[in-house]
Write a protein that holds these residues in place. Structure first.
Motif, PDB file in Angstrom:
ATOM      1  N   SER A 211       3.915   3.757 -11.816  1.00  0.00           N
ATOM      2  CA  SER A 211       3.848   4.069 -10.389  1.00  0.00           C
ATOM      3  C   SER A 211       2.396   4.292  -9.967  1.00  0.00           C
ATOM      4  N   SER A 214       0.554   0.986  -9.757  1.00  0.00           N
ATOM      5  CA  SER A 214       0.901   0.266  -8.527  1.00  0.00           C
ATOM      6  C   SER A 214       0.227   0.894  -7.317  1.00  0.00           C
ATOM      7  N   GLN A 215       0.158   2.210  -7.295  1.00  0.00           N
ATOM      8  CA  GLN A 215      -0.464   2.892  -6.164  1.00  0.00           C
ATOM      9  C   GLN A 215      -1.941   2.543  -6.050  1.00  0.00           C
ATOM     10  N   ALA A 217      -3.383  -0.126  -7.264  1.00  0.00           N
ATOM     11  CA  ALA A 217      -3.505  -1.555  -6.952  1.00  0.00           C
ATOM     12  C   ALA A 217      -3.251  -1.839  -5.473  1.00  0.00           C
ATOM     13  N   LYS A 218      -2.292  -1.117  -4.869  1.00  0.00           N
ATOM     14  CA  LYS A 218      -1.922  -1.394  -3.483  1.00  0.00           C
ATOM     15  C   LYS A 218      -2.776  -0.644  -2.472  1.00  0.00           C
ATOM     16  N   SER A 219      -3.066   0.614  -2.764  1.00  0.00           N
ATOM     17  CA  SER A 219      -3.722   1.463  -1.760  1.00  0.00           C
ATOM     18  C   SER A 219      -5.024   2.077  -2.232  1.00  0.00           C
ATOM     19  N   SER A 235      -7.680   7.148  -4.300  1.00  0.00           N
ATOM     20  CA  SER A 235      -6.235   6.969  -4.327  1.00  0.00           C
ATOM     21  C   SER A 235      -5.594   7.901  -3.306  1.00  0.00           C
TER      22      SER A 235
END
Length: 338
Positions: A211, A214-215, A217-219, A235
């Motif tokens: 998780s 992914s966080q 990588a996305k935001s 982050s």
């Protein structure tokens, strides 16, 4: 057919050399048991190998800085487990003289090192997984593109979960009771052979790590300043430290920033004692890196050196710019980002 004596002599030398080589290359009989640190810390026994730490008189195999020649010269690695596995792979004959192994603390690299010496043949079957487990556990630098990294992560999550479930926090009330549990014959080996059978015990932390990946990588936002060995990661929310450090391989200083305006500064020395400094700015006070960051850093930063010096530089910069005080401690950092 006449063979000159010189040729016979030369042939005899070649045969003798081959026999000596084969003798050295034959399997080294390694029969080692674990012994508690308190039982041998005086150093009176000489058949004891110290791993993942140092001792004034006993032979040592560790990735920490030593003041005297190591137990096995010519063996290199990032973790102590690397050194142990390489020594077993290369059939270092000195291991046959060792009866016991000990260490003054419990962590993943220490456990893997001891377990490999207790189970040398089996450890070679799972060398890749064990190396990854030790590296992730000790340096936190998860890289899922590496061979066996996913299985290494599962092993780390299982070890972390079982330690938290059954014992005190790391380095809180001593570690003596942890060794008999994790070294119980077959316990770790079962997980090593088939981690999926124990997924209920590692799945929660494993999903937290993914998780966090992914966080970021996305935001998230990642900036690397190689001139001062600094990696800055932004982050929205705190992430697991395996997720955070997955982007920091090769950097000594890691600065993480959350959108709640909280900073964390991690500083470590990977080539020495790895003393880790972890500083936290109080919530709501820290501000972003200034636009003139490059000018400011180059004007004030000294050449890349010890991690502690870099920490002092960052501490002074943040205190001077924002009036923000930081709390810091040396030693192992917390088990997860707050």
């Amino acid at each position: 057919f006449f063979v000159p004596p010189v040729a016979l002599a030369a042939g005899g030398i070649v045969v003798w050399a081959c026999l000596v080589y084969l003798r050295k290359r034959k399997a080294v009989a390694i029969k080692i048991s674990h012994i508690p640190w308190d039982d041998v810390s005086s150093g009176t026994r000489k058949d004891v190998l110290v791993v993942d730490c140092t001792h004034d008189s006993l032979p040592c195999m560790t990735h920490h800085r030593l003041q005297r020649p190591p137990f096995c010269s010519g063996i290199h690695g990032d973790t102590t487990s690397d050194l142990v596995l390489s020594s077993i792979e290369k059939k270092i004959t000195k291991l046959a003289d060792i009866s016991y192994v000990t260490v003054n603390h419990f962590d993943i690299d220490a456990l893997v090192s001891v377990w490999c010496l207790l189970n040398p043949d089996t450890s070679l079957e799972f060398a890749d997984e064990l190396r990854e487990c030790a590296h992730i556990g000790d340096f936190r630098e998860l890289d899922l593109s590496r061979k066996a990294a996913d299985k290494g992560l599962k092993l780390c999550c299982w070890l972390n979960t079982m330690e938290a479930r059954n014992f005190s926090r790391p380095f809180e009330h001593g570690d003596a009771d942890k060794w008999p549990y994790f070294l119980t014959p077959g316990r770790f080996l079962q997980v090593l052979r088939n981690p999926e059978a124990f997924s209920t015990e590692w799945k929660t932390e494993y999903e937290q790590v993914h998780s966090g990946l992914s966080q970021i990588a996305k935001s998230g936002r990642i900036r690397r300043y190689e001139d001062i060995d600094l990696c800055v990661i932004e982050s929205p929310e705190p992430v697991h430290y395996y997720s955070l450090f997955s982007h920091t391989r090769g950097f000594d200083v890691v600065l993480s920033r959350l959108t709640c305006r909280r900073w964390q500064l991690w500083s470590r020395e990977q080539d020495g004692d790895r003393a880790e400094i972890h500083a936290v700015c109080e919530p709501g006070l820290a501000t972003d890196i200034p636009e003139d960051r490059d000018d400011h850093l180059h004007r004030n930063a000294e050449p890349a050196g010890a991690a502690a010096q870099k920490f002092e530089f960052w501490q002074g910069w943040k205190s001077g710019r924002d009036g923000v005080g930081v709390r810091a401690h040396c030693g192992h950092g917390p088990s997860a980002a707050p």
